[in-house]
Design an enzyme around this catalytic site. Structure first.
Site, PDB file in Angstrom:
ATOM      1  N   SER A  63       0.824  -1.208   0.000  1.00  0.00           N
ATOM      2  CA  SER A  63       0.000   0.000   0.000  1.00  0.00           C
ATOM      3  C   SER A  63       0.860   1.261   0.000  1.00  0.00           C
ATOM      4  CB  SER A  63      -0.910   0.015   1.229  1.00  0.00           C
ATOM      5  OG  SER A  63      -1.667  -1.158   1.287  1.00  0.00           O
TER       6      SER A  63
HETATM    7  N1  SAH Z   1       0.028  -4.958   4.093  1.00  0.00           N
HETATM    8  C1  SAH Z   1       0.589  -5.431   2.859  1.00  0.00           C
HETATM    9  C2  SAH Z   1      -0.365  -5.215   1.713  1.00  0.00           C
HETATM   10  C3  SAH Z   1      -0.783  -6.504   1.174  1.00  0.00           C
HETATM   11  S1  SAH Z   1      -1.960  -6.447  -0.131  1.00  0.00           S
HETATM   12  C4  SAH Z   1       1.908  -4.768   2.593  1.00  0.00           C
HETATM   13  O1  SAH Z   1       2.256  -3.825   3.328  1.00  0.00           O
HETATM   14  O2  SAH Z   1       2.629  -5.188   1.698  1.00  0.00           O
HETATM   15  C5  SAH Z   1      -3.184  -7.534   0.545  1.00  0.00           C
HETATM   16  C6  SAH Z   1      -2.752  -8.950   0.828  1.00  0.00           C
HETATM   17  O3  SAH Z   1      -3.896  -9.639   1.315  1.00  0.00           O
HETATM   18  C7  SAH Z   1      -2.277  -9.736  -0.393  1.00  0.00           C
HETATM   19  O4  SAH Z   1      -0.988 -10.196  -0.155  1.00  0.00           O
HETATM   20  C8  SAH Z   1      -3.297 -10.881  -0.504  1.00  0.00           C
HETATM   21  O5  SAH Z   1      -2.725 -12.102  -0.941  1.00  0.00           O
HETATM   22  C9  SAH Z   1      -3.805 -10.989   0.913  1.00  0.00           C
HETATM   23  N2  SAH Z   1      -5.120 -11.616   1.050  1.00  0.00           N
HETATM   24  C10 SAH Z   1      -6.208 -11.486   0.260  1.00  0.00           C
HETATM   25  N3  SAH Z   1      -7.220 -12.243   0.734  1.00  0.00           N
HETATM   26  C11 SAH Z   1      -6.764 -12.853   1.851  1.00  0.00           C
HETATM   27  C12 SAH Z   1      -7.338 -13.774   2.777  1.00  0.00           C
HETATM   28  N4  SAH Z   1      -8.592 -14.197   2.688  1.00  0.00           N
HETATM   29  N5  SAH Z   1      -6.573 -14.187   3.817  1.00  0.00           N
HETATM   30  C13 SAH Z   1      -5.295 -13.765   3.959  1.00  0.00           C
HETATM   31  N6  SAH Z   1      -4.691 -12.905   3.108  1.00  0.00           N
HETATM   32  C14 SAH Z   1      -5.413 -12.455   2.066  1.00  0.00           C
END
Ligand code: SAH
Length: 212
Positions: A63
């Protein structure tokens, strides 16, 4: 001359985070410390401190710094807190949280991402984090209740198990809305339900539900 990482970090904190109203010194200190350029692909490291999200592979993103700061500050964390994070991704927000609380429980459904994030965070010396590769909609029942929960993926409704796993008085932040546009939403759990506040518009990758 190209600015070094520390200068870029300082500029990011001043221009993107502080200038937009986030004044919590502990949160700002965490953003000054965590080396964001080590959480992105080396090919785009020069953009790590820019004011936008970046791809981290497998269709997922890290993000925008301001959004991570807004989510973190809204949770009003203290050093005794135990925090559940859904969507480890690159591990960047995990690192920020790790600077501010007692323990972070981080869940990611994509195993290559969580393996990479775990190795990165361990190498960088963040030790108060535990990881699970599973569907975040189920939360982490055996470790509940949590003081705070952060969800880094978009959902149309508040996942009921996560709400159950939040303490009374606890805070949850999540992008609530359609797959294309959400409102960053802060929830305070009370004895008899919860209060809800919408902070701003946002656009996150979807929270995948394994049961669909
Ligand atoms: N906080 C992270 C942003 C990740 S983007 C950072 O700083 O890099 C959102 C993430 O949520 C992705 O990696 C995706 O694979 C994960 N995601 C989506 N659905 C999910 C679920 N049901 N359970 C766990 N993770 C999930």
């Amino acid at each position: 001359m190209k600015k070094n990482w520390e200068q870029q970090r300082l500029e990011m904190v001043q221009k993107q985070i502080k200038a937009r109203g986030i004044g919590d010194e502990k949160v700002l200190a965490a953003f000054l410390q965590v080396p964001r350029h080590l959480f992105v692909d080396p090919n785009v490291a020069n953009e790590a401190y820019h004011d936008h999200p970046l791809g981290i592979g497998l269709g997922q993103t890290i993000s925008q710094p301001y959004i991570v700061a807004l989510m973190t500050a809204a949770l009003q964390l203290n050093k005794h807190d135990r925090v559940l994070e859904i969507g480890t991704g690159s591990g960047y927000q995990t690192a920020i949280l790790s600077c501010l609380v007692k323990k972070v429980y981080s869940i990611e459904r994509l195993s290559p991402l969580i393996k990479e994030a775990q190795a990165r965070l361990t190498n960088l010396g963040y030790h108060n984090i535990v990881f699970a590769c599973q569907d975040g909609n189920d939360g982490w029942e055996s470790e509940a209740p949590f003081d705070a929960i952060t969800i880094a993926a978009a959902t149309a409704k508040i996942p009921p198990k996560l709400l159950n796993q939040l303490k009374i008085g606890g805070r949850m932040i999540l992008p609530l809305g359609s797959p294309f546009f959400q409102r960053l939403t802060l929830l305070h759990k009370k004895e008899d339900g919860y209060d809800i506040n919408h902070l701003c518009g946002c656009s996150f990758v979807p929270l995948i539900s394994e049961n669909q």
